[in-house]
Design a protein around this motif. Sequence first.
Motif, PDB file in Angstrom:
ATOM      1  N   ARG A  40     -18.431 -60.933 -93.376  1.00  0.00           N
ATOM      2  CA  ARG A  40     -17.303 -60.809 -92.285  1.00  0.00           C
ATOM      3  C   ARG A  40     -17.603 -60.260 -90.980  1.00  0.00           C
ATOM      4  O   ARG A  40     -17.536 -60.569 -89.976  1.00  0.00           O
ATOM      5  CB  ARG A  40     -16.289 -60.428 -92.892  1.00  0.00           C
ATOM      6  CG  ARG A  40     -15.369 -61.459 -93.824  1.00  0.00           C
ATOM      7  CD  ARG A  40     -14.006 -60.797 -94.245  1.00  0.00           C
ATOM      8  NE  ARG A  40     -14.129 -59.384 -94.829  1.00  0.00           N
ATOM      9  CZ  ARG A  40     -14.067 -59.321 -96.147  1.00  0.00           C
ATOM     10  NH1 ARG A  40     -13.922 -60.154 -96.688  1.00  0.00           N
ATOM     11  NH2 ARG A  40     -14.023 -58.126 -96.512  1.00  0.00           N
ATOM     12  N   ALA A  41     -18.348 -59.219 -91.277  1.00  0.00           N
ATOM     13  CA  ALA A  41     -18.886 -58.528 -89.989  1.00  0.00           C
ATOM     14  C   ALA A  41     -19.779 -59.509 -89.187  1.00  0.00           C
ATOM     15  O   ALA A  41     -19.764 -59.541 -87.738  1.00  0.00           O
ATOM     16  CB  ALA A  41     -19.204 -57.209 -90.159  1.00  0.00           C
ATOM     17  N   GLN A  45     -19.661 -61.290 -85.342  1.00  0.00           N
ATOM     18  CA  GLN A  45     -20.442 -61.009 -84.134  1.00  0.00           C
ATOM     19  C   GLN A  45     -21.086 -62.163 -83.558  1.00  0.00           C
ATOM     20  O   GLN A  45     -21.229 -62.225 -82.564  1.00  0.00           O
ATOM     21  CB  GLN A  45     -21.645 -60.035 -84.966  1.00  0.00           C
ATOM     22  CG  GLN A  45     -22.619 -59.617 -83.897  1.00  0.00           C
ATOM     23  CD  GLN A  45     -23.907 -58.692 -84.263  1.00  0.00           C
ATOM     24  OE1 GLN A  45     -23.876 -58.618 -85.442  1.00  0.00           O
ATOM     25  NE2 GLN A  45     -24.665 -58.332 -83.650  1.00  0.00           N
ATOM     26  N   LEU A  46     -21.317 -63.200 -84.674  1.00  0.00           N
ATOM     27  CA  LEU A  46     -21.925 -64.438 -84.077  1.00  0.00           C
ATOM     28  C   LEU A  46     -20.865 -65.187 -83.318  1.00  0.00           C
ATOM     29  O   LEU A  46     -21.074 -65.902 -82.349  1.00  0.00           O
ATOM     30  CB  LEU A  46     -22.478 -65.260 -85.113  1.00  0.00           C
ATOM     31  CG  LEU A  46     -23.708 -64.869 -86.066  1.00  0.00           C
ATOM     32  CD1 LEU A  46     -23.900 -65.692 -87.128  1.00  0.00           C
ATOM     33  CD2 LEU A  46     -24.651 -64.866 -85.006  1.00  0.00           C
ATOM     34  N   SER A  49     -20.729 -64.291 -79.648  1.00  0.00           N
ATOM     35  CA  SER A  49     -21.962 -64.652 -78.767  1.00  0.00           C
ATOM     36  C   SER A  49     -22.115 -66.013 -78.951  1.00  0.00           C
ATOM     37  O   SER A  49     -23.068 -66.352 -79.812  1.00  0.00           O
ATOM     38  CB  SER A  49     -22.893 -63.599 -78.702  1.00  0.00           C
ATOM     39  OG  SER A  49     -23.601 -63.800 -80.126  1.00  0.00           O
ATOM     40  N   ALA A  50     -21.455 -67.014 -78.440  1.00  0.00           N
ATOM     41  CA  ALA A  50     -21.672 -68.345 -78.756  1.00  0.00           C
ATOM     42  C   ALA A  50     -23.020 -68.976 -78.299  1.00  0.00           C
ATOM     43  O   ALA A  50     -23.287 -68.712 -77.103  1.00  0.00           O
ATOM     44  CB  ALA A  50     -20.546 -69.178 -78.583  1.00  0.00           C
ATOM     45  N   LEU A  51     -23.782 -69.699 -78.974  1.00  0.00           N
ATOM     46  CA  LEU A  51     -25.022 -70.400 -78.419  1.00  0.00           C
ATOM     47  C   LEU A  51     -24.574 -71.700 -77.574  1.00  0.00           C
ATOM     48  O   LEU A  51     -23.501 -72.369 -77.973  1.00  0.00           O
ATOM     49  CB  LEU A  51     -25.770 -70.531 -79.613  1.00  0.00           C
ATOM     50  CG  LEU A  51     -26.509 -69.865 -80.319  1.00  0.00           C
ATOM     51  CD1 LEU A  51     -27.002 -70.179 -81.557  1.00  0.00           C
ATOM     52  CD2 LEU A  51     -27.066 -68.546 -79.599  1.00  0.00           C
ATOM     53  N   PRO A  52     -25.441 -71.931 -76.656  1.00  0.00           N
ATOM     54  CA  PRO A  52     -25.066 -73.235 -75.863  1.00  0.00           C
ATOM     55  C   PRO A  52     -25.365 -74.234 -76.698  1.00  0.00           C
ATOM     56  O   PRO A  52     -25.986 -74.451 -77.737  1.00  0.00           O
ATOM     57  CB  PRO A  52     -26.060 -73.039 -74.621  1.00  0.00           C
ATOM     58  CG  PRO A  52     -27.186 -72.256 -75.296  1.00  0.00           C
ATOM     59  CD  PRO A  52     -26.532 -71.135 -75.992  1.00  0.00           C
ATOM     60  N   PRO A  53     -24.823 -75.447 -76.358  1.00  0.00           N
ATOM     61  CA  PRO A  53     -25.150 -76.621 -77.236  1.00  0.00           C
ATOM     62  C   PRO A  53     -26.493 -77.272 -77.038  1.00  0.00           C
ATOM     63  O   PRO A  53     -26.934 -76.696 -76.076  1.00  0.00           O
ATOM     64  CB  PRO A  53     -24.095 -77.736 -76.417  1.00  0.00           C
ATOM     65  CG  PRO A  53     -23.759 -77.191 -75.083  1.00  0.00           C
ATOM     66  CD  PRO A  53     -23.743 -75.618 -75.248  1.00  0.00           C
ATOM     67  N   ALA A  54     -26.792 -78.165 -77.870  1.00  0.00           N
ATOM     68  CA  ALA A  54     -28.187 -78.814 -78.116  1.00  0.00           C
ATOM     69  C   ALA A  54     -28.418 -79.295 -76.539  1.00  0.00           C
ATOM     70  O   ALA A  54     -29.583 -79.579 -76.177  1.00  0.00           O
ATOM     71  CB  ALA A  54     -28.443 -79.286 -79.135  1.00  0.00           C
TER      72      ALA A  54
END
Length: 240
Positions: A40-41, A45-46, A49-54
Motif C-alpha cells: 500500500r505504501a 508513492q507511485l 508521481s504520475a508518469l507521462p502518457p506514452a
Amino acid sequence: MRFSLIMVAGIALAACSPPVPDSGQGVGFGNYEEYQKQQRARDAQLAGSALPPATAVSQETLAADGTVVASNDGSDLAAETQAALGQGQSGSGAATAAGGTGPQPEAVYSSGISQENNFDAVGAQRSIESDAAKIAQNRAQYKVIEAEALPARPGGDGPNIVDYALATTHPMGTQVYRRIGVNLDGKAARNCAKYASPDQAQSAFLSKGGPQRDRMGLDPDGDGYACGWDPGPFRKAVGG
C-alpha cells in the motif's frame, strides 16, 4: 502390552514426520500483513508521481554542447532537422571530393538474348557458305586407319587358342572326343586348380595332345575345351 507397543510406534512416527508450515505467514513472505502494508505504501508513492502518457512528445532539445534547451513547440526542432538535411545534401560534393569515392555508377542492365543466340548478329558474321567450307576443311583432315593383322607374339611357339576357337563350331558341353576313365570330373577339378585361368589350361591341354587326347585329365566331357574354357568370345569378336 500390545497397546503400549502401538503407542510407542505412534510417538516414533510423529517424531520422524516433517513439521507442517504455518499457512498464516504466507508463501515466500516473512509476514503477510507486513507485506500488504509495504504494498500500500508503494502504491501511494507511485500515485504521487504520475508518469507521462506514452504519446507525449518532449519539448526539450539538445544544444551543441550537449545541454538541454527547453522549447515551447516543435518548430525549432523541425527547422534544425531541415537545416541538417540541406547541409548534408549540399556538402555531398565536398565529401566526395575529399574522400575520393565519387558518385556511384548507375547499374546498366542489358535486355534481350546474347550475341551467340542472336540470329541477326551471327548471320552478319557467318554464312551457310562459310560453314560449308569449314566442314569440308575438317573432312579433308580426317585420316582413316585401316585394320591390320596383329603381329605375332615373340616366343609364341605353343598352340594358339584363338585359332583353335575360330576353327571349331560346336558349343560347349557337346561331346566330340571319347574319354575313358574313372571319376573323370574329380580328376579334372584337381588338375584345373593348378592353372590361373581357363586360357592357360586350354593352351596346356592343346600342347599335350588335345583335343584328341586328354593326358592331363582337363576335358572330362570330351568337348575339346579344357577346364570350362569358352571359345564363344573369340568367335563373337570376329562376328562369327
